[in-house]
Structure formats: C-alpha cells, structure tokens
Design a protein around this motif. Structure first.
Motif, short mmCIF file in Angstrom:
data_model
loop_
_atom_site.label_atom_id
_atom_site.label_comp_id
_atom_site.label_asym_id
_atom_site.label_seq_id
_atom_site.Cartn_x
_atom_site.Cartn_y
_atom_site.Cartn_z
N ASN A 1 0.85 -1.18 0.00
CA ASN A 1 0.00 0.00 0.00
C ASN A 1 0.89 1.24 0.00
N LYS A 2 0.63 2.17 -0.91
CA LYS A 2 1.48 3.36 -1.05
C LYS A 2 1.55 4.18 0.23
N LEU A 3 0.43 4.37 0.89
CA LEU A 3 0.41 5.17 2.12
C LEU A 3 1.22 4.49 3.22
N VAL A 4 1.06 3.19 3.37
CA VAL A 4 1.83 2.45 4.37
C VAL A 4 3.32 2.56 4.05
N HIS A 5 3.66 2.41 2.78
CA HIS A 5 5.05 2.53 2.34
C HIS A 5 5.61 3.91 2.72
N GLU A 6 4.86 4.96 2.46
CA GLU A 6 5.32 6.32 2.76
C GLU A 6 5.50 6.54 4.26
N VAL A 7 4.57 6.04 5.05
CA VAL A 7 4.66 6.20 6.51
C VAL A 7 5.89 5.46 7.04
N LEU A 8 6.11 4.24 6.59
CA LEU A 8 7.27 3.47 7.03
C LEU A 8 8.57 4.11 6.56
N HIS A 9 8.56 4.61 5.34
CA HIS A 9 9.75 5.27 4.79
C HIS A 9 10.09 6.52 5.61
N TYR A 10 9.08 7.28 5.97
CA TYR A 10 9.28 8.46 6.80
C TYR A 10 9.85 8.06 8.17
N GLY A 11 9.31 6.99 8.76
CA GLY A 11 9.83 6.50 10.04
C GLY A 11 11.28 6.08 9.93
N LEU A 12 11.63 5.45 8.82
CA LEU A 12 13.02 5.05 8.58
C LEU A 12 13.92 6.27 8.50
N GLU A 13 13.51 7.27 7.74
CA GLU A 13 14.33 8.48 7.60
C GLU A 13 14.53 9.17 8.94
N GLU A 14 13.48 9.27 9.73
CA GLU A 14 13.59 9.92 11.04
C GLU A 14 14.48 9.13 12.00
N THR A 15 14.37 7.81 11.94
CA THR A 15 15.20 6.97 12.79
C THR A 15 16.66 7.06 12.38
N LEU A 16 16.91 7.12 11.08
CA LEU A 16 18.28 7.31 10.59
C LEU A 16 18.87 8.62 11.08
N LYS A 17 18.07 9.67 11.08
CA LYS A 17 18.54 10.97 11.59
C LYS A 17 18.88 10.88 13.07
N MET A 18 18.00 10.23 13.85
CA MET A 18 18.26 10.08 15.29
C MET A 18 19.53 9.28 15.53
N GLN A 19 19.70 8.19 14.77
CA GLN A 19 20.89 7.35 14.92
C GLN A 19 22.14 8.14 14.59
N HIS A 20 22.09 8.93 13.52
CA HIS A 20 23.25 9.73 13.10
C HIS A 20 23.60 10.77 14.17
N ASN A 21 22.61 11.44 14.70
CA ASN A 21 22.84 12.43 15.74
C ASN A 21 23.41 11.79 17.00
N LEU A 22 22.88 10.65 17.39
CA LEU A 22 23.37 9.95 18.56
C LEU A 22 24.81 9.48 18.35
#
Length: 83
Positions: free
Chosen positions: A30-51
């Motif tokens: 589902n495109k919407l599910v894909h976009e939500v998960l992709h957004y979560g991945l991007e945000e988690t990557l940012k948090m990991q990078h900052n940490l």
C-alpha cells in the motif's frame, strides 16, 4: 546506569527499529503504508546519526582506521570463502 550505557542501549534500539522500518518499507504493498514506514526510517536514521555523532564527540564510540593490507586480506578471505 551511566550516560554512555544509556546511549549505547538507545543506539541498539534505533538499529533494531531501522531493521523493522526497512523490511516494512520493502514489503508494503500500500502506497500510504510505504510512505509512513519510509518516513519513520528516515527519522530513525537521523536520530541514529545524531546519537552516533554525540557518542563520538564524547569518545564513547571510537572509529579505528584500517590499513590497506588488512582490507586486502579480508577481501581475499571473503572471495576464498565464496568460491
């Protein structure tokens, strides 16, 4: 529990979360599910990078340079085990 141990545990949790987001994003039909998960991945990557940057700043996550010979030897071992 000290700050370093807390940050190490958070880093491990973020890495685990990224695995879930990656697999979910890849498998989402589902495109919407894909976009939500992709957004979560991007945000988690940012948090990991900052940490990671903060831990490096404190000297709690040390990166060691590897010499060219070690890299070359490791690649030889990998090639040998794959043949």
């Amino acid at each position: 529990m000290n700050d370093q141990l807390i940050m190490e545990n958070i880093l491990l949790l973020l890495k685990s979360n990224m695995e879930v987001y990656v697999h979910g994003t890849l498998e989402a039909s589902n495109k919407l599910v894909h976009e939500v998960l992709h957004y979560g991945l991007e945000e988690t990557l940012k948090m990991q990078h900052n940490l990671y940057n903060k831990m490096t700043e404190y000297g709690w996550y040390q990166v060691k340079n590897v010499d060219a010979k070690t890299i070359k030897d490791t690649l030889k071992k990998i090639k040998k085990s794959n043949s």
